[in-house]
Design a protein around this motif. Sequence first.
Motif, PDB file in Angstrom:
ATOM      1  N   ILE A 332       0.841  -1.207   0.000  1.00  0.00           N
ATOM      2  CA  ILE A 332       0.000   0.000   0.000  1.00  0.00           C
ATOM      3  C   ILE A 332       0.871   1.249   0.000  1.00  0.00           C
ATOM      4  O   ILE A 332       0.599   2.221  -0.729  1.00  0.00           O
ATOM      5  N   TYR A 333       1.912   1.235   0.792  1.00  0.00           N
ATOM      6  CA  TYR A 333       2.795   2.393   0.871  1.00  0.00           C
ATOM      7  C   TYR A 333       3.458   2.697  -0.469  1.00  0.00           C
ATOM      8  O   TYR A 333       3.500   3.845  -0.929  1.00  0.00           O
ATOM      9  N   GLU A 334       3.995   1.661  -1.134  1.00  0.00           N
ATOM     10  CA  GLU A 334       4.677   1.861  -2.417  1.00  0.00           C
ATOM     11  C   GLU A 334       3.712   2.335  -3.501  1.00  0.00           C
ATOM     12  O   GLU A 334       4.061   3.197  -4.317  1.00  0.00           O
ATOM     13  N   ASN A 335       2.487   1.753  -3.522  1.00  0.00           N
ATOM     14  CA  ASN A 335       1.502   2.187  -4.522  1.00  0.00           C
ATOM     15  C   ASN A 335       1.060   3.633  -4.277  1.00  0.00           C
ATOM     16  O   ASN A 335       0.870   4.400  -5.218  1.00  0.00           O
ATOM     17  N   THR A 336       0.878   3.974  -3.016  1.00  0.00           N
ATOM     18  CA  THR A 336       0.478   5.351  -2.689  1.00  0.00           C
ATOM     19  C   THR A 336       1.586   6.325  -3.054  1.00  0.00           C
ATOM     20  O   THR A 336       1.339   7.408  -3.610  1.00  0.00           O
ATOM     21  N   LYS A 337       2.845   5.960  -2.791  1.00  0.00           N
ATOM     22  CA  LYS A 337       3.979   6.835  -3.105  1.00  0.00           C
ATOM     23  C   LYS A 337       4.121   6.999  -4.610  1.00  0.00           C
ATOM     24  O   LYS A 337       4.458   8.073  -5.103  1.00  0.00           O
ATOM     25  N   ALA A 338       3.855   5.936  -5.371  1.00  0.00           N
ATOM     26  CA  ALA A 338       3.988   5.991  -6.839  1.00  0.00           C
ATOM     27  C   ALA A 338       2.930   6.929  -7.443  1.00  0.00           C
ATOM     28  O   ALA A 338       3.179   7.598  -8.438  1.00  0.00           O
TER      29      ALA A 338
END
Length: 340
Positions: A332-338
């Motif tokens: 979730i963190y990586e997708n949100t950051k992307a």
Amino acid sequence: MNRPTGDQMKAYDAFDLIKFAWDKKWHLIIASTLAFVLSIIISLQLPEKFESSVVLLPAEKVAASRNMVETSGMKFDGGRGIMGYGDDEDVERILQVLNSTHIRDYIIEKYDLYNHYYINKDKEHAQTKLFEAYQSNIRFKSTPFLGVEITVLDEVPEVAASIANDIAQYIDSTIHRIQRNRTLEGLRLVEVELGVVEEETRFFSDSLQKLQALGVIDYESQVKALNDAYAQALSRGNSQAASSIQRKLNVLAKYGTQYVEVSKRLAASIKRHELLKEKHMLAKVDVEQALPQVYIVDEADVADKKEKPKRMIIVFMSTLSTFVMALLILVIYENTKARF
């Protein structure tokens, strides 16, 4: 160029997830290791609990008077009656009794469960906490073969076995106490009615004695005998005897109907008195005698091995759930950051 099929896209997604997990392996290893260590520490601090169980069969619901006194009520059809086992309704009845406040309060008081479960009586919601601890450590359930199982968990194995056995033994006392209130009321009503009938019997008996003192001994036989004697006296010309017999007939004519009525009422009262005496005897049997309500199949033994906690399962599930949760958070963190 051919577009990938659905199965190929799933394979790509699974491969991407594995690749992502590998890229974040150190994050996942650190989180899982921390969870592993913490779960070991926490599981080691959890108190060990030992389990003891009692298995019992409910007895068929019968009345002591009907099966021990009334011969017409005794049953011999396949072990039914006072030696019979209960059915589904009897199982539910025993479970209801086991969950009653009578048994709960008895066990709480006998084993001082406030102190045993480390609950301060003076604190707020102490009673609620005690009841919750009681329900979590003492459980009742039906078995597949129309039986009931009492299971007790406790930190002290001897206490667990003792509580389970005491509950099983106290079932009879609880049911008898409940039934006794009803049987006592039934006995009281029979005694009141018996007193009324005894008073009526004495009244009719006294009335009959007074009529007999007036000369009415047996109305029907007397009338027949006196009529025959009166006819003979007239045929012989014995006027003095005829006059004497006539006076007696006049007494019978005056009090005869009353004598017949009192005699019938006295006979009915005596018969009713006999029936009530039998009911009184049966009611006393129900009050004073108590049939067993359960058959104890297996008494509780002192456990030599803990039942809880299952430390290996706790550590494994905690570590696994932490790994999955950490992976989900990282995704979730990586997708949100992307996206931002």
